[in-house]
Design an enzyme around this catalytic site. Structure first.
Site, mmCIF file in Angstrom:
data_model
loop_
_atom_site.group_PDB
_atom_site.id
_atom_site.type_symbol
_atom_site.label_atom_id
_atom_site.label_comp_id
_atom_site.label_asym_id
_atom_site.label_seq_id
_atom_site.Cartn_x
_atom_site.Cartn_y
_atom_site.Cartn_z
ATOM 1 N N TYR A 1 11.101 35.682 95.265
ATOM 2 C CA TYR A 1 12.102 35.365 94.244
ATOM 3 C C TYR A 1 12.882 34.112 94.625
ATOM 4 C CZ TYR A 1 11.017 40.123 92.843
ATOM 5 O OH TYR A 1 10.362 41.272 92.470
ATOM 6 N N HIS B 1 3.803 43.096 97.838
ATOM 7 C CA HIS B 1 4.230 42.522 96.557
ATOM 8 C C HIS B 1 3.039 42.125 95.681
ATOM 9 C CE1 HIS B 1 7.463 39.798 94.490
ATOM 10 N NE2 HIS B 1 6.847 40.599 93.635
HETATM 11 P P1 NAD Z 1 14.706 42.982 83.630
HETATM 12 O O1 NAD Z 1 13.975 43.661 82.539
HETATM 13 O O2 NAD Z 1 15.578 43.786 84.508
HETATM 14 O O3 NAD Z 1 15.531 41.763 82.984
HETATM 15 C C1 NAD Z 1 16.371 40.939 83.756
HETATM 16 C C2 NAD Z 1 17.048 39.895 82.863
HETATM 17 O O4 NAD Z 1 17.915 40.564 81.951
HETATM 18 C C3 NAD Z 1 17.919 38.899 83.628
HETATM 19 O O5 NAD Z 1 17.836 37.638 82.989
HETATM 20 C C4 NAD Z 1 19.326 39.458 83.471
HETATM 21 O O6 NAD Z 1 20.299 38.462 83.510
HETATM 22 C C5 NAD Z 1 19.257 40.087 82.099
HETATM 23 N N1 NAD Z 1 20.168 41.249 81.957
HETATM 24 C C6 NAD Z 1 20.403 42.243 82.849
HETATM 25 N N2 NAD Z 1 21.269 43.138 82.354
HETATM 26 C C7 NAD Z 1 21.595 42.704 81.107
HETATM 27 C C8 NAD Z 1 22.441 43.208 80.088
HETATM 28 N N3 NAD Z 1 23.119 44.346 80.237
HETATM 29 N N4 NAD Z 1 22.531 42.503 78.931
HETATM 30 C C9 NAD Z 1 21.849 41.368 78.747
HETATM 31 N N5 NAD Z 1 21.034 40.832 79.676
HETATM 32 C C10 NAD Z 1 20.895 41.502 80.841
HETATM 33 O O7 NAD Z 1 13.603 42.212 84.486
HETATM 34 P P2 NAD Z 1 13.411 41.892 86.042
HETATM 35 O O8 NAD Z 1 14.624 41.246 86.606
HETATM 36 O O9 NAD Z 1 12.118 41.201 86.143
HETATM 37 O O10 NAD Z 1 13.228 43.317 86.720
HETATM 38 C C11 NAD Z 1 14.251 43.953 87.453
HETATM 39 C C12 NAD Z 1 14.026 43.870 88.957
HETATM 40 O O11 NAD Z 1 12.867 44.642 89.317
HETATM 41 C C13 NAD Z 1 13.748 42.468 89.510
HETATM 42 O O12 NAD Z 1 14.944 41.745 89.677
HETATM 43 C C14 NAD Z 1 13.029 42.801 90.801
HETATM 44 O O13 NAD Z 1 13.981 43.168 91.784
HETATM 45 C C15 NAD Z 1 12.219 44.038 90.411
HETATM 46 N N6 NAD Z 1 10.834 43.673 90.021
HETATM 47 C C16 NAD Z 1 9.860 43.797 90.954
HETATM 48 C C17 NAD Z 1 8.558 43.420 90.666
HETATM 49 C C18 NAD Z 1 7.506 43.551 91.736
HETATM 50 O O14 NAD Z 1 7.806 44.001 92.825
HETATM 51 N N7 NAD Z 1 6.253 43.204 91.496
HETATM 52 C C19 NAD Z 1 8.239 42.905 89.416
HETATM 53 C C20 NAD Z 1 9.241 42.821 88.461
HETATM 54 C C21 NAD Z 1 10.538 43.212 88.773
#
Ligand code: NAD
Length: 320
Positions: free
Chosen positions: A56, A121
């Site tokens: 990230y 990952h």
């Molecule tokens: P998500 O669906 O959580 O969306 C995140 C986005 O939504 C960001 O831009 C954030 O600012 C916005 N957001 C958050 N809360 C909000 C709200 N209440 N209102 C409006 N906007 C809002 O997607 P993500 O960040 O990809 O997934 C969450 C976490 O999961 C990642 O940060 C990561 O830590 C993990 N993840 C891991 C993998 C992996 O290991 N392969 C893949 C995807 C995500």
């Protein structure tokens, strides 16, 4: 805050998990001080599970999270990853040597001597997933023996690959993303039964479908096919007409999953932490969920591809 047990790890994790990828500017530039406030606000309100990766922001998220957690490390459970260090498959390296060195680098950035969970990952980026079974996961078990991590997990997009890996090798947690939220629920067909049977801690990530289910909408790089994006805009509109915020509805929908220990939502702003915490206190209106299900039906469970095509499930559609 509500806490659940993360499978066989026995760790008690908050049902809201802090996704730290936005701290690495994955969704646009992040204000550093605001990111620190978001992390601190989350901890003050009982969020105790933090997920990050060297991928990230190509180490930036780990740097920033490590700085924000200074003096607070003992209040949280920290999960990071290894094997994926760049966007392209050529920048991924799942060898024992690289993941072992990679974790040492992560620990420095995170300013700690151990993480609670170390995860492989995006397993679909591997040229040969057998390497994960025979080399990567055994190397992570050595890291556990050395006291630098407590538990071992895998992460990725394709469900069948994750299921295969968790059937062939011992894993403590599985992180699945973009496979269980308002737009898609196929995680339950493929992965959830295995996690239940083997008591593997199930972590669901991207409840907002990587910002699709927000008023702001997707970032430019979002891989979803056009039909899915079109439908998602109708979902946002329908929530607005019902007087609801689509992000609240989408997040609550995920929190209601009984088998998921923690739902990871990406946050770098205090106001997002605040509104996601509010989801703990509301219930979704069944009539609105029914209306949304009707809108979503034509593209329900339509997925995109990531990594090597042969590692992916068959329900992906090219971006157009
Ligand atoms: P998500 O669906 O959580 O969306 C995140 C986005 O939504 C960001 O831009 C954030 O600012 C916005 N957001 C958050 N809360 C909000 C709200 N209440 N209102 C409006 N906007 C809002 O997607 P993500 O960040 O990809 O997934 C969450 C976490 O999961 C990642 O940060 C990561 O830590 C993990 N993840 C891991 C993998 C992996 O290991 N392969 C893949 C995807 C995500």
């Amino acid at each position: 805050m509500e806490y659940r047990t993360l499978g066989k790890t026995g760790l008690r994790v908050s049902i809201i998990g802090y996704g730290a990828s936005p701290l690495g500017n994955e969704f646009g530039d992040t204000d550093v001080a605001e990111g620190v406030r978001a992390v601190h606000h989350a901890i003050e309100h009982g969020i105790n599970y933090f997920d990050v990766s060297p991928y990230y922001g190509r180490t930036l998220a780990e740097e920033r999270l490590g700085a924000a957690l200074q003096g607070q490390r003992d209040k949280v459970l920290l999960a990071t990853k290894c094997g994926r260090y760049g966007k392209e498959a050529a920048e991924c390296d799942y060898s024992a040597k690289r993941v072992t060195a990679g974790l040492d680098e992560s620990l420095k950035r995170l300013r700690t001597d151990h993480v609670d969970v170390i995860q492989v990952h995006d397993c679909e980026m591997a040229a040969d997933p057998e390497q994960i079974i025979h080399e990567t996961l055994p190397a992570l078990r050595e890291i556990v023996k050395a006291g630098k991590a407590r538990w071992v997990g895998i992460t990725g997009l394709p469900l069948k690959l994750l299921r295969y890996l968790a059937s062939e090798a011992e894993v403590d947690t599985i992180l699945s993303f973009c496979r269980y939220n308002l737009m898609i629920t196929d995680m339950d067909e493929v992965l959830t039964p295995l996690c239940r049977r083997k008591n593997i801690g199930l972590i669901n990530a991207s409840p907002l479908h990587m910002r699709m289910l927000t008023e702001k909408g997707v970032p430019e790089w979002h891989p979803a096919p056009k039909d899915v994006l079109d439908v998602s805009r109708r979902v946002v509109q329908a929530c607005r007409e019902a007087g609801a915020d689509v992000a609240d509805v989408a997040f609550r929908f995920c929190l209601d999953h009984p088998d998921v220990a923690t739902t990871l939502v990406g946050m770098s702003k205090q106001r997002h932490v605040e509104s996601n915490l509010r989801a703990l206190e509301v219930k979704n209106d069944p009539a609105l969920l029914k209306r949304l299900a009707e809108i979503i039906a034509p593209v329900k469970n339509v997925m995109w591809m990531q990594g090597r095509p042969e590692n992916n499930d068959p329900n992906w559609v090219e971006r157009r």
